[in-house]
Write an enzyme that holds these catalytic residues in place. Structure first.
Site, PDB file in Angstrom:
ATOM      1  N   ARG A  73       0.825  -1.206   0.000  1.00  0.00           N
ATOM      2  CA  ARG A  73       0.000   0.000   0.000  1.00  0.00           C
ATOM      3  C   ARG A  73       0.864   1.264   0.000  1.00  0.00           C
ATOM      4  O   ARG A  73       0.354   2.380  -0.060  1.00  0.00           O
ATOM      5  CB  ARG A  73      -0.916  -0.006   1.218  1.00  0.00           C
ATOM      6  CG  ARG A  73      -2.249   0.746   1.027  1.00  0.00           C
ATOM      7  CD  ARG A  73      -2.258   2.162   1.542  1.00  0.00           C
ATOM      8  NE  ARG A  73      -3.555   2.808   1.326  1.00  0.00           N
ATOM      9  CZ  ARG A  73      -4.220   3.459   2.251  1.00  0.00           C
ATOM     10  NH1 ARG A  73      -3.747   3.543   3.486  1.00  0.00           N
ATOM     11  NH2 ARG A  73      -5.354   4.049   1.951  1.00  0.00           N
ATOM     12  N   SER A  74       2.163   1.100   0.043  1.00  0.00           N
ATOM     13  CA  SER A  74       3.076   2.234   0.097  1.00  0.00           C
ATOM     14  C   SER A  74       3.499   2.657  -1.301  1.00  0.00           C
ATOM     15  O   SER A  74       4.194   1.913  -1.996  1.00  0.00           O
ATOM     16  CB  SER A  74       4.324   1.857   0.912  1.00  0.00           C
ATOM     17  OG  SER A  74       5.394   2.735   0.636  1.00  0.00           O
ATOM     18  N   PRO A  75       3.125   3.864  -1.735  1.00  0.00           N
ATOM     19  CA  PRO A  75       3.601   4.306  -3.052  1.00  0.00           C
ATOM     20  C   PRO A  75       5.117   4.427  -3.096  1.00  0.00           C
ATOM     21  O   PRO A  75       5.733   4.193  -4.139  1.00  0.00           O
ATOM     22  CB  PRO A  75       2.915   5.666  -3.236  1.00  0.00           C
ATOM     23  CG  PRO A  75       2.574   6.126  -1.857  1.00  0.00           C
ATOM     24  CD  PRO A  75       2.286   4.880  -1.076  1.00  0.00           C
ATOM     25  N   TYR A  76       5.720   4.763  -1.969  1.00  0.00           N
ATOM     26  CA  TYR A  76       7.174   4.883  -1.945  1.00  0.00           C
ATOM     27  C   TYR A  76       7.842   3.520  -2.111  1.00  0.00           C
ATOM     28  O   TYR A  76       8.914   3.424  -2.735  1.00  0.00           O
ATOM     29  CB  TYR A  76       7.627   5.549  -0.645  1.00  0.00           C
ATOM     30  CG  TYR A  76       7.250   7.008  -0.545  1.00  0.00           C
ATOM     31  CD1 TYR A  76       7.887   7.965  -1.329  1.00  0.00           C
ATOM     32  CD2 TYR A  76       6.269   7.432   0.335  1.00  0.00           C
ATOM     33  CE1 TYR A  76       7.549   9.313  -1.235  1.00  0.00           C
ATOM     34  CE2 TYR A  76       5.917   8.770   0.432  1.00  0.00           C
ATOM     35  CZ  TYR A  76       6.561   9.709  -0.354  1.00  0.00           C
ATOM     36  OH  TYR A  76       6.215  11.040  -0.260  1.00  0.00           O
ATOM     37  N   SER A  77       7.230   2.458  -1.563  1.00  0.00           N
ATOM     38  CA  SER A  77       7.771   1.118  -1.798  1.00  0.00           C
ATOM     39  C   SER A  77       7.714   0.785  -3.282  1.00  0.00           C
ATOM     40  O   SER A  77       8.676   0.264  -3.863  1.00  0.00           O
ATOM     41  CB  SER A  77       6.978   0.076  -0.997  1.00  0.00           C
ATOM     42  OG  SER A  77       7.216   0.184   0.387  1.00  0.00           O
TER      43      SER A  77
END
Length: 216
Positions: free
Chosen positions: A12-16
């Protein structure tokens, strides 16, 4: 000698998601390997987080992540559906979370099969790139497993038959992440030193160079 590091990753992490193609490029250049450590999103890890977060943070996150995607030429759109079922306005997170648990457990199964990064890279692309809608339906995630060099049927069967065990590993990853010295993702840990954020990959490589990181 291949140097390994832990890569704490949430779907759910866009940065991931934005970190994954950058890590892939580093893997092509250097003799290194990420050990995928899948964790649940902060909406689950920290109950009530979105009820107390500074209201300036969500709009800044959207602006920042779109900027990063443009700078690095990475296709990006907020997922449809969101991997976490929640009321954005109130910050209320649903008790049942079938989307995130399924893909996260698939990633743990892929990691056990030796293709964790490859699956996370491709599955997160299905979720975040905007190339498909309803990423949670049909064969999108199974295709991601196959594209990662896995037996998609075996991965699906592992999730179906051993979901509780896979979930326990995710819970352990969350505890290990905290012990490593940070709560956020993406988090990279090399020789017990944490590096938080996709904008710290240069620092990670600098430290790994000190440990003898070789170019391919």
């Amino acid at each position: 000698m291949t140097l390994e590091f832990d890569f704490y990753f949430s779907f759910r992490s866009p940065y991931s998601y934005l970190a994954a193609p950058q890590v892939e490029a580093l893997m092509a250049k250097y003799d290194l390997k990420p050990r995928m450590r899948i964790v649940t999103p902060i909406a689950i890890r920290i109950p009530g987080f979105f009820k107390s977060v500074n209201p300036l943070w969500p709009p800044y996150l959207l602006r920042d992540t779109f900027r990063i995607s443009q700078m690095n030429n990475i296709p990006y759109r907020w997922p449809r559906p969101d991997p976490i079922i929640m009321d954005i306005a109130s910050g209320e997170v649903a008790a049942e979370q079938p989307y995130i648990h399924r893909v996260s457990r698939m990633a743990v199964a892929a990691t056990r099969a030796g293709r964790g990064f490859e699956f996370a890279r491709r599955a997160s692309h299905k979720i975040w790139s905007g190339e498909v809608d309803a990423w949670h339906e049909g064969d999108h995630l199974s295709n991601a497993a196959a594209e990662a060099g896995l037996d998609a049927g075996a991965i699906e069967a592992e999730v179906r038959d051993n979901g509780e065990d896979l979930g326990a590993e995710i819970t352990q990853n969350v505890a290990d992440q905290r012990d490593a010295g940070h709560w956020g993702v993406p988090l990279f840990v090399f020789q017990n030193e944490p590096f938080f954020g996709q904008d710290r990959l240069d620092h990670l490589i600098w430290r790994m160079n000190q440990a003898g990181l070789a170019e391919r």
